[in-house]
Design a protein around this motif. Structure first.
Motif, PDB file in Angstrom:
ATOM      1  N   TYR A   1     -12.152  -6.366  -8.053  1.00 18.23           N
ATOM      2  CA  TYR A   1     -12.131  -4.923  -7.800  1.00 18.23           C
ATOM      3  C   TYR A   1     -10.699  -4.439  -7.668  1.00 18.23           C
ATOM      4  N   ILE A   2     -10.528  -3.129  -7.769  1.00 21.25           N
ATOM      5  CA  ILE A   2      -9.227  -2.501  -7.537  1.00 21.25           C
ATOM      6  C   ILE A   2      -9.372  -1.653  -6.285  1.00 21.25           C
ATOM      7  N   ASP A   3      -8.502  -1.872  -5.315  1.00 15.45           N
ATOM      8  CA  ASP A   3      -8.587  -1.138  -4.052  1.00 15.45           C
ATOM      9  C   ASP A   3      -8.036   0.276  -4.211  1.00 15.45           C
ATOM     10  N   THR A   4      -8.024   1.031  -3.145  1.00 13.26           N
ATOM     11  CA  THR A   4      -7.561   2.417  -3.177  1.00 13.26           C
ATOM     12  C   THR A   4      -6.064   2.527  -3.449  1.00 13.26           C
TER      13      THR A   4
ATOM     14  N   VAL B   1       0.821  -1.200   0.000  1.00 10.67           N
ATOM     15  CA  VAL B   1       0.000   0.000   0.000  1.00 10.67           C
ATOM     16  C   VAL B   1       0.861   1.258   0.000  1.00 10.67           C
ATOM     17  N   THR B   2       0.320   2.307  -0.571  1.00  9.78           N
ATOM     18  CA  THR B   2       0.974   3.609  -0.566  1.00  9.78           C
ATOM     19  C   THR B   2       0.534   4.422   0.645  1.00  9.78           C
ATOM     20  N   ASP B   3      -0.765   4.415   0.934  1.00  7.89           N
ATOM     21  CA  ASP B   3      -1.334   5.187   2.039  1.00  7.89           C
ATOM     22  C   ASP B   3      -1.893   4.206   3.074  1.00  7.89           C
ATOM     23  N   MET B   4      -1.145   3.946   4.132  1.00 12.90           N
ATOM     24  CA  MET B   4      -1.483   2.936   5.126  1.00 12.90           C
ATOM     25  C   MET B   4      -2.831   3.199   5.788  1.00 12.90           C
ATOM     26  N   GLU B   5      -3.092   4.427   6.199  1.00 16.24           N
ATOM     27  CA  GLU B   5      -4.357   4.726   6.890  1.00 16.24           C
ATOM     28  C   GLU B   5      -5.543   4.544   5.954  1.00 16.24           C
ATOM     29  N   ARG B   6      -5.409   4.971   4.709  1.00 15.30           N
ATOM     30  CA  ARG B   6      -6.481   4.800   3.728  1.00 15.30           C
ATOM     31  C   ARG B   6      -6.750   3.315   3.504  1.00 15.30           C
ATOM     32  N   ALA B   7      -5.701   2.516   3.386  1.00 12.96           N
ATOM     33  CA  ALA B   7      -5.870   1.072   3.162  1.00 12.96           C
ATOM     34  C   ALA B   7      -6.485   0.393   4.387  1.00 12.96           C
TER      35      ALA B   7
ATOM     36  N   LEU C   1     -17.164   0.471  -3.541  1.00 12.38           N
ATOM     37  CA  LEU C   1     -17.257   1.654  -4.390  1.00 12.38           C
ATOM     38  C   LEU C   1     -17.345   2.930  -3.548  1.00 12.38           C
ATOM     39  N   ARG C   2     -18.063   2.890  -2.439  1.00 20.08           N
ATOM     40  CA  ARG C   2     -18.202   4.054  -1.564  1.00 20.08           C
ATOM     41  C   ARG C   2     -16.859   4.473  -0.973  1.00 20.08           C
ATOM     42  N   LEU C   3     -15.995   3.499  -0.697  1.00 16.82           N
ATOM     43  CA  LEU C   3     -14.709   3.779  -0.068  1.00 16.82           C
ATOM     44  C   LEU C   3     -13.575   3.994  -1.084  1.00 16.82           C
ATOM     45  N   GLY C   4     -13.922   4.108  -2.365  1.00 13.48           N
ATOM     46  CA  GLY C   4     -12.926   4.478  -3.360  1.00 13.48           C
ATOM     47  C   GLY C   4     -12.410   3.359  -4.242  1.00 13.48           C
TER      48      GLY C   4
ATOM     49  N   PHE D   1     -10.140   1.183   4.272  1.00 13.61           N
ATOM     50  CA  PHE D   1     -10.787   0.450   3.188  1.00 13.61           C
ATOM     51  C   PHE D   1     -11.081  -0.991   3.602  1.00 13.61           C
ATOM     52  N   TYR D   2     -10.067  -1.742   3.999  1.00 15.72           N
ATOM     53  CA  TYR D   2     -10.246  -3.151   4.332  1.00 15.72           C
ATOM     54  C   TYR D   2     -10.956  -3.345   5.679  1.00 15.72           C
TER      55      TYR D   2
END
Length: 131
Positions: free
Chosen positions: A113-116, A11-17, A91-94, A20-21
């Motif tokens: 799907y492709i995650d953030t 992941v690039t952005d740990m908090e975003r990932a 989809l709501r979470l990007g 998401f998960y």
């Protein structure tokens, strides 16, 4: 030996990932950075008594995959109880759709799907009436 026992999602952005998960699948994260020597969060994906494996989110070393790039690695598929609700949350979470929902006749609903962070993953809802 030979059974998969752990996975890592780069992941690039740990908090975003983690958001998401965590929000979509209910994963809980433990900070293992001191052991790994980099940002590294263990992912507890479910009850230890259930079939499945745990893994981790690790800091990406380099650029994220280019959009449309062929898969280079393994795609993890995550079991869900309600395919359509999981897709709405993704989809709501990007996240975005890579391969739309399709039936595995007599077995399940599947899609990718492709995650953030630019990674591909699948979701799978068992349903003997799929078709």
């Amino acid at each position: 030996m030979g059974r998969i026992v752990h996975f890592e999602i780069h992941v690039t952005d740990m908090e975003r990932a983690k958001t998401f998960y965590g929000e979509i699948f209910g994963w809980v994260f433990e900070d293992w950075s001191q052991y790994a020597g980099m940002p590294y969060f263990g992912a507890v994906t479910g009850d230890a008594e259930e079939m499945g494996i745990n893994g981790a989110l690790m800091q990406r070393h380099g650029p994220a995959p280019d959009p449309g790039q062929p898969l280079n690695g393994f795609a993890c598929t995550i079991g869900v109880g309600d395919y359509d609700a999981a897709e709405v949350a993704i989809l709501r979470l990007g996240g975005t759709i890579a391969i739309p929902k399709y039936a595995l006749p007599g077995m399940a609903w599947q899609g990718y799907y492709i995650d953030t962070e630019g990674n591909i993953f699948g979701i799978h809802q068992p349903d003997k009436n799929a078709g």
